[in-house]
Design an enzyme around this catalytic site. Structure first.
Site, PDB file in Angstrom:
ATOM      1  N   LYS A  25       0.874  -1.208   0.037  1.00 59.67           N
ATOM      2  CA  LYS A  25       0.022  -0.157   0.121  1.00 59.67           C
ATOM      3  C   LYS A  25       0.974   1.315  -0.023  1.00 59.67           C
ATOM      4  CE  LYS A  25      -1.771   1.819   3.946  1.00 59.67           C
ATOM      5  NZ  LYS A  25      -1.840   3.110   3.969  1.00 59.67           N
ATOM      6  N   ASN A  26       1.822   1.451   0.832  1.00 56.56           N
ATOM      7  CA  ASN A  26       2.661   2.484   1.032  1.00 56.56           C
ATOM      8  C   ASN A  26       3.711   2.796  -0.282  1.00 56.56           C
ATOM      9  OD1 ASN A  26       1.581   3.091   3.398  1.00 56.56           O
ATOM     10  ND2 ASN A  26       3.044   2.015   4.716  1.00 56.56           N
ATOM     11  N   CYS A  33      -5.697   8.335   9.256  1.00 58.68           N
ATOM     12  CA  CYS A  33      -5.579   7.791  10.772  1.00 58.68           C
ATOM     13  C   CYS A  33      -5.087   8.974  11.645  1.00 58.68           C
ATOM     14  CB  CYS A  33      -4.692   6.763  10.674  1.00 58.68           C
ATOM     15  SG  CYS A  33      -5.056   5.088   9.987  1.00 58.68           S
ATOM     16  N   ARG A  51       1.476  14.783  12.139  1.00 56.34           N
ATOM     17  CA  ARG A  51       2.113  14.774  10.846  1.00 56.34           C
ATOM     18  C   ARG A  51       2.031  15.906   9.819  1.00 56.34           C
ATOM     19  NH1 ARG A  51       0.321   8.556   8.748  1.00 56.34           N
ATOM     20  NH2 ARG A  51      -1.616   9.316   8.890  1.00 56.34           N
ATOM     21  N   ASP A 106       5.064   1.229  12.044  1.00 55.85           N
ATOM     22  CA  ASP A 106       3.905   0.674  11.475  1.00 55.85           C
ATOM     23  C   ASP A 106       3.671  -0.892  12.056  1.00 55.85           C
ATOM     24  OD1 ASP A 106       2.728   2.571  10.295  1.00 55.85           O
ATOM     25  OD2 ASP A 106       3.324   1.953   8.100  1.00 55.85           O
ATOM     26  N   ARG A 134      -8.230  -0.400   5.054  1.00 53.36           N
ATOM     27  CA  ARG A 134      -7.265   0.334   4.361  1.00 53.36           C
ATOM     28  C   ARG A 134      -5.925  -0.122   3.853  1.00 53.36           C
ATOM     29  NH1 ARG A 134      -5.853   4.651   7.186  1.00 53.36           N
ATOM     30  NH2 ARG A 134      -4.706   5.554   5.367  1.00 53.36           N
TER      31      ARG A 134
END
Length: 420
Positions: free
Chosen positions: A22-23, A117, A122, A305, A397
């Site tokens: 995903k990232n 999230c 951030r 993560d 997600r």
């Protein structure tokens, strides 16, 4: 609303395949904006976030087609808009990745400040500062970041913090800039190397991705091409932890063990057996795991993560463990949920101290964010009794068909799409 239902405490074993990252997929899809030729992406994870970023591209004039479950085709050869829609960007922080390529291609971009999230502030100021150093005028107007430039000119940029998102956004902005750009104190995550490899496939000239110093020689345009997204190292790490706490062995295929060295070192320290090959790892444990300590750090340190998932293992380990979170200031929301299942955890500022218990017990819990949701699934699988996990849209997600794949390991896990 949907729920995940688990009857846990059962040893698990078998083979599970890792999806595309995903990232890596999200910035790469945003990078399609830089090309005026057709682009085909394979090994794309079937996730809600991927659908969202594809909708963002469609909304600004790019043709986006889902050819199959894990394959997309894009065509950005037509006229595109410099403004991303608020209603999409607000739902997902990664939508902000479109700002760099929009600025590079159109010399202007207007992107709402992002959502996602709720694990910390951030801020995007590192991104914006870098755009300014490339020659853009940047402002905040009505909740949007706005950048305008007559031209972008290569320069030396030193990041105040090795932000993954800022590194990727600035790589994309610099790809079509005039001259050479050097990004110092760049983030080193493998997903950055994947983005650079993708852009180089289209004709970019990027060197040093994956190191603290990245050099981008600007080119006039990018062509088309086909590219396969790298495997998801966080998903692979999640399954490795599962193998360690559910006895295993669990064979995790389509992964790069070199991306997981910080995690697998800790799992071995806890007493797990980890075997690795070129594109797989096998995780198992014959006895109860032992306590350990971790501190999250930018890559190649222990990934933030993965701290929620490893904390779940610490909850049932023998002894007292600790987790110090240095990346995000609000990433212990899963602690209260684990405590509902019988975990013994105390928080002291940015450190959680975990006193291991012999067993967790099933309970109704929530997925408070993406990785916390994965931790709840792991906890439910190792706990005695019945666990119900709500708010699982967070899990969707980042994990493709998590329930379906884990059930093949012998888990008693189901998903219900609607409940009263």
């Amino acid at each position: 609303m949907a729920k995940i239902l688990i009857d846990g405490g059962k040893p698990l074993s078998g083979t599970i395949k890792v999806s595309g990252a995903k990232n890596a997929a999200l910035p790469i899809i945003a990078g399609v904006i830089l090309s005026t030729k057709p682009v085909k992406l394979t090994n794309v994870p079937a996730l809600n976030d991927v659908i969202t970023i594809s909708k963002v591209l469609s909304s600004i004039g790019i043709k986006a087609s889902r050819v199959s479950n894990n394959c997309y085709e894009f065509d950005a050869s037509g006229q595109i808009s410099e403004e991303a829609p608020y209603e999409l960007v607000k739902t997902m922080r990664a939508s902000f990745f479109v700002m760099g390529p929009l600025l590079a291609r159109l010399k202007k971009a207007r992107v709402p400040l992002p959502g996602g999230c709720a694990i910390g502030v951030r801020p995007v100021n590192i991104h914006l500062k870098g755009f300014e150093e490339l020659g853009a005028k940047v402002s905040i107007e009505n909740g949007c970041a706005v950048a305008v430039a007559d031209r972008l000119v290569g320069t030396k940029i030193h990041l105040d913090f090795p932000s993954v998102g800022a590194t990727e956004n600035l790589i994309m902005a610099a790809t079509l800039a005039e001259g050479e750009t050097t990004i110092e104190n760049a983030a080193q995550e493998p997903e950055i190397s994947d983005l650079a490899d993708f852009l180089n496939t289209l004709g970019a000239k990027i060197k040093g991705a994956g190191s603290p110093s990245i050099v981008i020689e600007g080119v006039k345009e990018l062509g088309g091409g086909e590219y396969s997204i790298m495997p998801d190292r966080i998903e692979a790490g999640t399954f490795a932890v599962l193998g360690a706490i559910a006895k295993g062995p669990i064979r995790v295929e389509n992964c790069d063990p070199n991306h997981l060295l910080a995690l697998t070192a800790k799992l071995r320290e806890m007493g797990a057996t980890i075997e690795t090959g070129d594109n797989y790892l096998i995780a198992s444990a014959d006895e109860r795991l032992k306590a350990t300590d971790i501190k999250t750090l930018p890559y190649p340190g222990f990934p933030t993560d993965m701290q929620a998932q490893l904390m779940t293992a610490m909850c049932v380990a023998n002894g007292t463990s600790s987790v110090t979170e240095t990346i995000f200031e609000n990433r212990f929301m899963h602690v209260s949920e684990l405590s509902r299942m019988g975990a013994n955890i105390n928080i002291h500022e940015r450190t959680a101290v975990i006193h291991g218990v012999e067993n967790l017990n099933g309970a109704p819990v929530e997925a408070t964010d993406l990785r916390a949701g994965a931790a709840m699934v792991l906890a439910g699988l190792v706990a005695n009794g019945h666990t119900e996990i709500s708010q699982i849209y967070h899990i969707d997600r980042g994990y493709e068909d998590l329930v379906g794949r884990i059930s093949k390991l012998g888990a008693n896990i189901t998903r219900i799409e609607e409940y009263k």
